[in-house]
Design an enzyme around this catalytic site. Structure first.
Site, PDB file in Angstrom:
ATOM      1  N   CYS A  66       0.844  -1.181   0.179  1.00 30.96           N
ATOM      2  CA  CYS A  66       0.093  -0.075  -0.111  1.00 30.96           C
ATOM      3  C   CYS A  66       0.910   1.306  -0.091  1.00 30.96           C
ATOM      4  O   CYS A  66       2.047   1.114  -0.427  1.00 30.96           O
ATOM      5  CB  CYS A  66      -0.868   0.057   1.257  1.00 30.96           C
ATOM      6  SG  CYS A  66      -0.221   0.095   2.803  1.00 30.96           S
ATOM      7  N   THR A  68       2.308   2.899   2.453  1.00 27.79           N
ATOM      8  CA  THR A  68       3.314   3.098   3.612  1.00 27.79           C
ATOM      9  C   THR A  68       3.461   1.840   4.152  1.00 27.79           C
ATOM     10  O   THR A  68       4.578   1.583   4.681  1.00 27.79           O
ATOM     11  CB  THR A  68       2.926   3.949   4.767  1.00 27.79           C
ATOM     12  OG1 THR A  68       1.668   3.517   5.485  1.00 27.79           O
ATOM     13  CG2 THR A  68       2.623   5.475   4.592  1.00 27.79           C
ATOM     14  N   HIS A  99      12.980 -14.220  14.032  1.00 24.37           N
ATOM     15  CA  HIS A  99      12.858 -13.917  15.484  1.00 24.37           C
ATOM     16  C   HIS A  99      11.362 -13.793  16.011  1.00 24.37           C
ATOM     17  O   HIS A  99      10.828 -14.201  16.935  1.00 24.37           O
ATOM     18  CB  HIS A  99      13.419 -12.784  15.930  1.00 24.37           C
ATOM     19  CG  HIS A  99      15.077 -12.877  15.944  1.00 24.37           C
ATOM     20  ND1 HIS A  99      15.536 -11.655  16.416  1.00 24.37           N
ATOM     21  CD2 HIS A  99      15.885 -13.797  15.269  1.00 24.37           C
ATOM     22  CE1 HIS A  99      17.202 -11.911  16.357  1.00 24.37           C
ATOM     23  NE2 HIS A  99      17.176 -13.304  15.444  1.00 24.37           N
ATOM     24  N   HIS A 134      13.213 -17.407  20.613  1.00 27.61           N
ATOM     25  CA  HIS A 134      12.339 -16.706  19.963  1.00 27.61           C
ATOM     26  C   HIS A 134      10.722 -17.525  19.847  1.00 27.61           C
ATOM     27  O   HIS A 134       9.770 -16.637  19.937  1.00 27.61           O
ATOM     28  CB  HIS A 134      12.622 -16.521  18.535  1.00 27.61           C
ATOM     29  CG  HIS A 134      13.926 -16.104  18.506  1.00 27.61           C
ATOM     30  ND1 HIS A 134      14.402 -14.737  18.867  1.00 27.61           N
ATOM     31  CD2 HIS A 134      15.237 -16.488  18.017  1.00 27.61           C
ATOM     32  CE1 HIS A 134      15.686 -14.563  18.777  1.00 27.61           C
ATOM     33  NE2 HIS A 134      16.154 -15.636  18.087  1.00 27.61           N
TER      34      HIS A 134
END
Length: 147
Positions: A66, A68, A99, A134
């Site tokens: 899109c 941004t 992560h 993680h």
């Protein structure tokens, strides 16, 4: 690798370039959820379509494009089980997969040029979740969906 992709009206050219880039890399299982028109597009609808396809296991990873990357990311993250991230450089794209086990990459066509976007996509798609310490963090994040 099965990829779901969608764009809004600001990112059609970027989407076309990314899809061509994926084909050059022999990634051909790409489903385009983008609108066929360029007016009156509500980007949350397309973020939802891609996110639901990922959450259902129909596709492995998603790309949302899109202006941004932020709006698509916000919308995608509302779908249970989805971890989407807006990135404007390759390092974060790689680490967020390693992560955070993100499944959807969001890029802003008004923020990132086509060549940089290709590098970001390459890093995202080539990285793998590392698990281990993680995994505990991802599980904690996902537990927030129950709040």
């Amino acid at each position: 690798m099965r990829i779901a992709i969608a764009n809004d009206h600001t990112a059609k050219d970027l989407k076309d370039a990314v899809v061509a880039h994926l084909k050059e890399k022999n990634i051909t299982d790409v489903k385009d959820f983008s609108p066929q028109r360029e007016e009156g597009i509500e980007y949350p609808d397309y973020a939802l379509s891609v996110s639901k396809a990922i959450a259902a296991g129909e596709h492995d990873l998603g790309l949302l494009l899109c202006g941004t990357g932020a709006g698509m990311s916000i919308a995608a993250n509302k779908v249970k089980g989805i971890r989407a991230v807006a990135c404007s450089e390759p390092y974060t794209a790689r680490l967020t997969r390693q992560h955070n086990n993100t499944q959807i990459l969001c890029i802003g066509a008004r923020v990132v040029g086509i060549e940089l976007a290709k590098m970001i996509v390459d890093e995202f798609l080539s990285a793998e979740f590392e698990g281990g310490r993680h995994q505990v963090r991802v599980e904690k994040i996902m537990s927030f969906e129950k709040l």
